[in-house]
Design a protein around this motif. Structure first.
Motif, PDB file in Angstrom:
ATOM      1  N   ALA A  68       0.845  -1.195   0.000  1.00 57.07           N
ATOM      2  CA  ALA A  68       0.000   0.000   0.000  1.00 57.07           C
ATOM      3  C   ALA A  68       0.883   1.249   0.000  1.00 57.07           C
ATOM      4  CB  ALA A  68      -0.906  -0.004   1.220  1.00 57.07           C
ATOM      5  N   ASP A  69       0.303   2.377  -0.429  1.00 51.48           N
ATOM      6  CA  ASP A  69       1.077   3.618  -0.501  1.00 51.48           C
ATOM      7  C   ASP A  69       1.579   4.051   0.867  1.00 51.48           C
ATOM      8  OD1 ASP A  69       0.904   4.541  -3.366  1.00 51.48           O
ATOM      9  OD2 ASP A  69      -1.188   4.127  -2.961  1.00 51.48           O
ATOM     10  N   ALA A  70       0.758   3.822   1.887  1.00 43.25           N
ATOM     11  CA  ALA A  70       1.163   4.171   3.250  1.00 43.25           C
ATOM     12  C   ALA A  70       0.719   3.053   4.176  1.00 43.25           C
ATOM     13  CB  ALA A  70       0.519   5.491   3.681  1.00 43.25           C
ATOM     14  N   GLY A  71       1.430   2.878   5.266  1.00 44.59           N
ATOM     15  CA  GLY A  71       0.987   1.965   6.306  1.00 44.59           C
ATOM     16  C   GLY A  71      -0.087   2.661   7.129  1.00 44.59           C
ATOM     17  N   VAL A  72      -1.168   1.973   7.425  1.00 40.10           N
ATOM     18  CA  VAL A  72      -2.235   2.552   8.244  1.00 40.10           C
ATOM     19  C   VAL A  72      -2.443   1.646   9.455  1.00 40.10           C
ATOM     20  CG1 VAL A  72      -4.683   3.167   8.362  1.00 40.10           C
ATOM     21  CG2 VAL A  72      -3.360   3.670   6.296  1.00 40.10           C
TER      22      VAL A  72
END
Lengths: 223, 751
Positions: free
Chosen positions: B455-459
């Motif tokens: 994913a583009d960012a870890g959430v």
């Protein structure tokens, strides 16, 4: 129903196991490795992690923890016990389950969403599944290769004690792709994959892992 | 055995003793200044402390004058609870929660000893987070290596990845992102950066202060050994040269189990409110911890160094002061809370020893077997190190590099050539699937990971009741930095900012790891000055303050420096992680491209992979467009009108679509005629401020309206469906073929 979750020094997935118990409506009770008192629980989960750093052989030290004396005794009397990952290793080291877990054949830690087939539903932890049901839960370990002698493998296969088996390519070299096994009575189950990480749509690859915990509670209600 | 110890008394009576300060990395004028401060020669222990604390790594002596811009140009924000200067910055994310995050480098140790270097990099940043009173909740590791097929990459990469995994997995911290980048420039100088995020209740922040006369200084955690001695001064502040002896003994060895137990022990201590101040022991070990605690407190401190529990009884006091043994923390505890503190340490089998006491002397005094061996003003060690105005100048080669635009590089001329290019890029090491790496990291532990790589960012969910959570992304592009370091730093920030917004989180704050060559080279220093100026300007414009970070200089071999590589981490907040936007589309959805595409291929992945070319200018940063785009993405997420989104960056729209198709296991049918006149530019340009979104048909008009409202251009690309990546009139590639190409590369290289 009160389900104990043991914390050893180095346990990692203890909070996750407790969360899974709560999601299916159970009461999670924290148990401490150094304390032989099981605090009146009806079942115990030995969670994943690296107990005592696993610097000897995985689970080899944890097996001698004071809490394990009580767990082993109650397990032999029929109390449901689930060992996940390091917990499975501890159950093998405790001789509550057959076989042993060795380093993955590719020598690397592997974390992936793993497809499994539930083969035995005659256990305290899998009665809510259909025999032959396919589920997807996370697998994450460095020492997940299940090994046992041919005789032992034949025996547990014959007795229907292979609880879950890997589907598709074997992730770690486990003999006969065995991912989890049960004791003769079916109250003690150990598996390398992590059903407690597949209990919420938001954080897991599925909610397929809930069955392990709901099976336990449903059996308790029906008993 | 008699050990002669150089005491303060000795130093006063033997001013003529020749001291080997140069071997400790101190320059002549620095040594003279120490003599000046003390009014005598330093003892050997004092010399050890000053040498490590005044090293580049600890004192930021070359970077300080540039870093101060991050404070001077800091945007106004209510979100910052603790800013630069503490172990890690703390950001208010609402709901009573605060988040602390920081990125650091462990480049040099990881080159010498890949596994331990990388492992202790994770350990160090995690302790930094703990020293703010926070529970660590996630880590990320941006990694950079030489060419993927270079023999030395094969030596360092598997070890570094195994070290990150071996340590992080054992701590029970999910690894939720990062980067793996290959470039010739990092051959011999791999970059191992490590980021950690922690959470705490806003009222529970702990600071590295030793306040209150009579309070006790407790060292707890692992025993002190001979590992890592001089690691800071000898390793991190010098370049690698072939003619010097091996530096292996200077690398620390980690024990993740000890750190895991230390984490749990600290959290229990924090929960019981048993410490006045706390400090981790990292670079410069006890020298750093004691001098910083005392310097930030309101009095002085006395330390009985011979009480420090040792792994090796033969260690000399200088070595104990310099040791970088891992898994140690130092706390300041009120006497009436000591028993409770020690009881918790005992429960976790953590060794804890009172080694000192806060006093009102304004001095840091250290005693060894009844003799005073250190007597210094603590501030002079911790904070008043040398500050250099290093000369810098735009490199003579910079103009020629920028003039070499690559306009004449052969571009794909027809659909078949475009098709081959898409496949070639998808399989290239920088763009290929990183599963070989990330599958060695546990992303599930703690049960709060909502999005992780790719994913583009870890959430990560912070509050299980409300769903409040954070998104974190790191980005950096050394090639852009080389072409234009000012723009390169802004582009790194832009991409991380965009990647956070893509998930629907509102970007809040920044941490940076500035990886550069030698500051003694005016070319490198110019790159550094430009990058910091660019980053500070962009942070101000985007309204996201820098909360902390780290500078790593001397990443060079001989005269050849790495590309200037600022790695920027952005943290964002979301009120409800269940609303997050994933990158995986589903059949039937409409694909829209947000943002403007220009002919920008300087420093691109295409030029790198296909032509091995680096020249021209990087894409033009457009911070206003980034902010508008982020507004659209955050609002769309709140309204639930975007089903999936993915950032367009390295490899352009083509690679963005490849990644969406492969992770979604579904085809896409697009027409890029409206994106740019030239289909090659449409597919491979790396223009900024662009995102591809997948939208369910009924919401398309709403998304278009929202974009219009914010002045963000939109191009209709096509639809999700089928089992191929189809670009109308140009090419069609089965998703299965793309997946196979993407997934085969790293396993083929690394086994």
């Amino acid at each position: 129903m009160k389900v104990g979750v043991v914390t050893f020094p180095g346990s990692l997935d203890d909070r996750d196991a407790a969360r899974a118990v709560r999601i299916v409506g159970g009461e999670a009770v924290a148990l401490w490795h150094g304390d032989a008192d099981l605090r009146g629980v009806d079942a115990v989960v030995l969670p994943g992690g690296f107990s005592y750093g696993d610097y000897l052989r995985c689970g080899a030290i944890a097996r001698f923890a004071p809490v394990m004396t009580a767990v082993i005794e109650r397990a032999q009397q029929g109390m449901p016990v689930l060992g996940i990952c390091n917990g499975f290793q501890i159950l093998c080291e405790s001789h509550l389950l057959p076989g042993a877990l060795i380093r993955n054949d590719h020598r690397k830690f592997l974390c992936r969403d793993q497809e499994l087939v539930v083969e035995s539903v005659a256990t305290s932890w899998t009665s809510g599944y259909q025999s032959g049901q396919h589920i997807v839960v996370p697998l994450k370990n460095g020492e997940g290769g299940f090994v046992a002698s041919e005789d032992t493998l034949d025996r547990i296969e014959g007795e229907g004690r292979v609880v879950v088996r890997y589907v598709g390519d074997n992730p770690n070299g486990s003999y006969r792709a065995i991912a989890g096994v049960a004791n003769e009575r079916g109250n003690v189950v150990g598996l390398m994959p992590h059903p407690e990480h597949a209990v919420e749509e938001l954080t897991g690859p599925s909610t397929d892992g809930l069955g392990f915990f709901s099976s336990l509670l449903r059996a308790a209600v029906n008993a | 055995m008699t050990v002669t110890v150089d005491t303060v008394k000795d130093a006063e009576t033997t001013p003529e003793v020749q001291q080997r300060y140069r071997e400790l990395g101190l320059k002549d004028d620095e040594y003279a200044r120490i003599r000046d401060i003390l009014g005598r020669r330093p003892t050997s222990s004092e010399l050890a402390m000053y040498s490590v604390m005044w090293s580049e790594h600890c004192s930021y002596k070359s970077s300080k004058v540039h870093l101060k811009q991050f404070g001077e140009k800091a945007p106004e924000t209510d979100a910052l609870l603790v800013g630069i200067g503490e172990n890690a910055g703390v950001v208010d994310i609402g709901g009573g929660w605060a988040v602390t995050f920081k990125i650091e480098s462990h480049n040099h140790p990881s080159y010498v000893e890949p596994y331990q270097g990388a492992a202790t990099g994770v350990g160090g940043i995690v302790r930094d987070i703990m020293s703010m009173g926070a529970r660590p909740i996630a880590v990320m590791d941006p990694l950079r290596f030489g060419p993927a097929d270079a023999p030395d990459t094969r030596r360092v990469l598997p070890g570094i990845v195994a070290g990150v995994g071996g340590y992080g997995n054992c701590l029970g911290l999910p690894n939720v992102g990062g980067e793996v980048v290959f470039d010739e420039s990092y051959a011999g100088n791999p970059l191992v950066n490590a980021l950690c995020v922690g959470v705490l209740r806003a009222e529970d922040i702990k600071l590295a202060h030793a306040s209150g006369t009579g309070n006790l200084v407790v060292l707890f955690g692992a025993r002190t050994g001979g590992d890592g001695i001089g690691g800071v001064s000898v390793l991190a502040s010098e370049t690698f040269d072939d003619d010097k002896p091996t530096k292996r003994p200077a690398v620390q060895v980690g024990d993740p189990f000890a750190e895991k137990v230390l984490i749990e022990c600290c959290l229990e201590i924090f929960a019981a409110d048993l410490v006045v101040g706390i400090q981790d022991l990292g670079g410069a070990g006890l020298s750093c911890a004691t001098s910083e605690l005392a310097s930030n407190g309101d009095g002085g401190m006395h330390v009985w160094l011979d009480r420090v529990p040792l792994r090796d009884a033969t260690l000399r006091p200088e070595e104990i002061l310099m040791s970088e043994s891992q898994e140690r923390m130092c706390a300041v505890v009120a006497p009436d809370k000591l028993d409770a503190f020690l009881a918790i340490c005992d429960k976790w089998d953590v060794t804890a020893t009172v080694i000192g006491e806060v006093d009102d002397s304004k001095r840091l005094t250290i005693e060894w077997r009844g003799e005073v061996i250190v007597d210094v003003p603590p501030r002079t060690v911790a904070h008043d190190g040398p500050v250099y105005e290093r000369p810098f100048a735009r490199p003579a080669w910079q103009d020629a590099l920028q003039a070499d635009t690559g306009r004449d590089l052969a571009r794909p001329g027809d659909g078949d050539e475009l098709r081959d290019t898409v496949l070639r890029l998808a399989a290239s090491p920088n763009l290929a699937s990183k599963a070989w790496v990330t599958d060695q990291y546990d992303r599930y532990v703690l049960g709060n990971t909502v999005l992780a790589q790719p994913a583009d960012a870890g959430v990560v969910r912070v509050d299980e009741q409300t769903g409040r959570g954070v998104a974190v992304a790191t980005d950096g592009n050394g090639r852009y930095g080389k072409l234009d370091p000012y723009a390169g730093a802004q582009l790194a920030l832009s991409e991380a900012y965009r990647n956070v917004a893509v998930t629907g989180a509102r970007p809040l704050a920044v941490t940076d790891c500035l990886n550069f060559g030698s500051p003694e080279d005016p070319d490198v220093m110019w790159q550094f000055a430009e990058a910091t100026r660019g980053l500070a300007d962009a942070c101000l414009e985007l309204g996201v303050p820098v909360t902390g970070g780290n500078v790593s200089f001397y990443n060079q071999t001989g005269d050849v420096a790495i590309h200037p590589t600022p790695v920027v981490g952005v943290l964002g907040v979301t009120a409800d992680v269940s609303r997050r936007t994933p990158m995986t589309p589903a059949a039937g959805q409409v694909l829209l491209l947000l943002g403007t595409t220009r002919d920008e291929l300087g420093g691109s992945e295409w030029a790198h992979v296909v032509h091995g070319h680096l020249g021209g200018l990087p894409p033009q940063p457009d911070l206003v467009a980034e902010m508008r785009l982020a507004d659209v993405l955050v609002a769309a997420c709140e309204r639930g009108i975007v089903a999936a989104a993915h950032d367009v960056s390295d490899g352009g729209v083509a690679q963005c679509l490849v990644e969406m198709a492969v992770t979604g296991r579904v085809g896409v049918r697009v027409d890029v005629a409206e994106v740019a006149a030239d289909p090659f530019v449409a597919l491979f340009s790396e223009s900024v401020a662009r995102v591809v979104v997948a939208v369910e048909q009924p919401y398309v008009e709403q998304v278009l309206g929202l974009a219009r409202e914010h002045g963000t251009p939109v191009t209709r690309l096509g639809t999700v469906g089928g089992d191929a990546l189809e670009v109308a009139g140009q090419l069609s590639i089965p998703v299965e073929q793309l997946r196979a190409a993407s997934e085969a590369t790293l396993p083929a290289l690394f086994g």
